[in-house]
Design a protein around this motif. Structure first.
Motif, PDB file in Angstrom:
ATOM      1  N   ARG A  99       9.700 -12.521  32.190  1.00  0.00           N
ATOM      2  CA  ARG A  99       8.087 -12.890  31.465  1.00  0.00           C
ATOM      3  C   ARG A  99       7.802 -11.255  31.445  1.00  0.00           C
ATOM      4  N   ASP A 100       8.065 -10.202  31.879  1.00  0.00           N
ATOM      5  CA  ASP A 100       7.607  -8.725  31.811  1.00  0.00           C
ATOM      6  C   ASP A 100       7.823  -8.522  30.709  1.00  0.00           C
ATOM      7  N   ALA A 101       9.219  -8.353  30.612  1.00  0.00           N
ATOM      8  CA  ALA A 101       9.870  -7.014  29.400  1.00  0.00           C
ATOM      9  C   ALA A 101       9.767  -8.141  27.880  1.00  0.00           C
ATOM     10  N   ILE A 102      10.105  -9.313  28.494  1.00  0.00           N
ATOM     11  CA  ILE A 102       9.491 -10.580  26.445  1.00  0.00           C
ATOM     12  C   ILE A 102       8.252 -10.661  26.963  1.00  0.00           C
ATOM     13  N   ASN A 103       7.606 -10.274  27.014  1.00  0.00           N
ATOM     14  CA  ASN A 103       5.822 -10.714  26.140  1.00  0.00           C
ATOM     15  C   ASN A 103       4.869 -11.059  25.392  1.00  0.00           C
ATOM     16  N   PHE A 104       5.778 -11.722  24.034  1.00  0.00           N
ATOM     17  CA  PHE A 104       5.225 -11.165  22.850  1.00  0.00           C
ATOM     18  C   PHE A 104       6.146 -12.548  22.133  1.00  0.00           C
ATOM     19  N   TYR A 105       6.015 -12.738  21.041  1.00  0.00           N
ATOM     20  CA  TYR A 105       6.367 -13.576  20.316  1.00  0.00           C
ATOM     21  C   TYR A 105       7.534 -13.286  19.558  1.00  0.00           C
ATOM     22  N   ALA A 106       8.255 -14.153  18.575  1.00  0.00           N
ATOM     23  CA  ALA A 106       9.405 -13.980  18.005  1.00  0.00           C
ATOM     24  C   ALA A 106       9.085 -14.872  16.722  1.00  0.00           C
ATOM     25  N   PRO A 107       8.670 -15.225  16.020  1.00  0.00           N
ATOM     26  CA  PRO A 107       8.003 -16.327  15.106  1.00  0.00           C
ATOM     27  C   PRO A 107       8.762 -16.644  13.793  1.00  0.00           C
ATOM     28  N   VAL A 108       9.567 -17.065  13.532  1.00  0.00           N
ATOM     29  CA  VAL A 108      10.112 -17.973  12.343  1.00  0.00           C
ATOM     30  C   VAL A 108       8.865 -18.067  11.505  1.00  0.00           C
ATOM     31  N   VAL A 109       8.879 -17.629  10.245  1.00  0.00           N
ATOM     32  CA  VAL A 109       7.679 -17.840   9.107  1.00  0.00           C
ATOM     33  C   VAL A 109       8.645 -18.589   7.864  1.00  0.00           C
ATOM     34  N   GLU A 110       8.264 -19.796   7.647  1.00  0.00           N
ATOM     35  CA  GLU A 110       8.661 -20.304   6.587  1.00  0.00           C
ATOM     36  C   GLU A 110       7.837 -19.799   5.002  1.00  0.00           C
ATOM     37  N   LEU A 111       9.080 -18.762   4.099  1.00  0.00           N
ATOM     38  CA  LEU A 111       8.238 -18.462   3.220  1.00  0.00           C
ATOM     39  C   LEU A 111       8.602 -18.816   1.725  1.00  0.00           C
ATOM     40  N   GLU A 112       9.595 -20.262   1.834  1.00  0.00           N
ATOM     41  CA  GLU A 112      10.045 -21.528   0.672  1.00  0.00           C
ATOM     42  C   GLU A 112      11.544 -21.820   1.063  1.00  0.00           C
TER      43      GLU A 112
END
Ligand SMILES: *Cc1c(COP(=O)(O)O)cnc(C)c1O
Length: 436
Positions: A77-90
């Motif tokens: 919880r403390d270490a991985i406190n940010f997102y890693a989003p997958v974004v579609e480009l096409e």
């Protein structure tokens, strides 16, 4: 959890030992003695879980009962406190953004998890851990911010004067607390040489408990598997289950983590090893001959590696079936000119600004997809750093389109604090002893 040395599978150690020693005496690398396959139910329902839940599940299976569940949850919880989003480009082209952590690079995953694990295993009353790191830019920021405020640890970062970008320098030099920065009048290699010599100096080792926390530490590799599972989860939500990952590679820790995830059951169809002209691995995949060479400087400098340190780990994972490696992984390499063209195209096609490392992964993915008979495989290229870290490399009109994250803007109001030293070891040693 037990780990063995790639040079001697009979030499096994505990997680704590591998964590603090980084490298076995025999100069191999530590690998998990058992790579458990995750259960089918979890793998087919990944899309029901959040990133911290996935991370916990994967870590618990790998680490076994070395860390009680509640403690492991806290660490994650403390270490991985940010997102890693997958974004579609096409259609079938996605970017996995790994730069939403504090240092704006994927190295935050590894450095934050490792630092917290070290903090956890440092028992009460143990001598303070002194972390020495030499950096050409990205590693230092991730390690500094990873250890910032972790009790009983102190970080000393050495960076080459005038050779890191403005934002990178601010990330290294504005932390205070348990992090100090040393600006060396020399190159990255000079910084590296100072750190290496410190590790072999008897007086310094007597006085300090030194560790390198470098990229070959297994505790940096493990958390990087989390985002592959999490990316797959996001693709499942978008109705995709045939997935290939394109990984911009230097020391090949990132690709190594992807392959470890695959070994744990993540159903990846294919991996793409994307490099700049430092093409030792693509050449190996093409010819079967592994020939390390001196590194060549490029605009994607975090990948300027001629003899990738994590490659032995990847080979180790295929020691029973080397032919499978060549089937699972394709290699592509690009020149700086091709990289700049890719940055331009990403900007003009999708209005997307990519850092020079990321753009190479995109181009490799496009080239690979072109050779595929059907277009049904969803391609995900990994974005390893935020483009604002490399303003001088981007073409001016592209650089102008970069949106600078708020916590980076705030860095500009802070004052740089760094000690300036020459590249002689005597001066560095004196500094360490005088500032104990
Ligand atoms: C470190 C780094 C890489 C290379 O990653 P490896 O795990 O060493 O292959 C690629 N891109 C960026 C931005 C980096 O900082």
């Amino acid at each position: 959890m037990k780990l063995y040395s790639t040079n001697n599978p009979l030499h096994q150690v505990t997680l704590k030992e591998a964590l603090f020693n980084s490298m076995p005496q025999d100069k191999g690398l530590y690998m998990p003695a058992a790579v458990p396959r995750l259960n089918e139910n979890f793998l087919t329902n990944l899309d029901n879980y959040t990133l911290p839940e996935i991370a916990f599940h994967v870590a618990q299976h790998l680490l076994g009962d070395d860390i009680p569940a509640e403690d492991l949850k806290d660490i994650i919880r403390d270490a991985i406190n940010f997102y890693a989003p997958v974004v579609e480009l096409e259609e079938n082209v996605y970017v996995l953004e790994l730069f939403h952590g504090p240092s704006l690079a994927f190295k935050d995953f590894g450095a934050r998890f490792m630092s917290r694990l070290m903090g956890y295993f440092l028992e009460e009353g143990e001598k303070q851990l002194d972390v020495l790191v030499a950096t050409s830019g990205d590693t230092g920021g991730a390690v500094a911010l990873g250890f910032l405020g972790v009790p009983n640890t102190r970080v000393t970062i050495l960076y080459p004067k005038g050779k890191v970008s403005g934002i990178q320098e601010l990330q290294l030099t504005t932390n205070g607390q348990n992090v100090r920065a040393v600006e060396v009048d020399g190159t990255f290699d000079d910084c590296q040489a100072l750190v290496k010599q410190a590790f072999t100096d008897p007086e310094l080792n007597e006085k300090f408990r030194l560790t390198s926390a470098n990229s070959i530490n297994i505790a940096r590799l493990i958390p990087q598997t989390f985002y592959y599972f999490n990316a797959y989860a996001q693709l499942l939500k978008m109705g995709k289950n045939k997935v290939a990952f394109s990984v911009p590679s230097g020391n090949f820790g990132n690709l190594g983590a992807g392959i470890l995830a695959w070994k744990m059951g993540l159903p990846v169809c294919h991996f793409i090893a994307a490099t700049n002209v430092n093409d030792t691995v693509p050449e190996f995949l093409r010819t079967g001959a592994y020939q390390p060479k001196p590194s060549v400087q490029t605009i994607s400098n975090a990948m300027d590696v001629g003899n990738p340190s994590n490659w032995v780990r990847i080979q180790d994972m295929f020691k029973d079936s080397p032919e499978q490696l060549a089937k699972l992984v394709s290699g592509f390499s690009f020149t700086d000119e091709e990289d700049l063209e890719a940055i331009e195209r990403l900007h003009s096609y999708y209005n997307y600004v990519a850092c020079p490392h990321t753009a190479i992964a995109w181009q490799a993915l496009k080239d690979w997809q072109q050779d595929q008979p059907t277009g049904r495989v969803a391609g995900v290229f990994l974005s390893t750093a935020h483009p604002c870290k490399f303003p001088d490399v981007l073409p001016a009109h592209v650089a102008g389109a970069v949106k600078i994250p708020e916590h980076v803007e705030n860095l500009h109001s802070k004052t740089k604090q760094a000690v300036s030293l020459g590249k002689d070891f005597a001066g560095f040693k004196k500094y360490l002893l005088d500032n104990a």
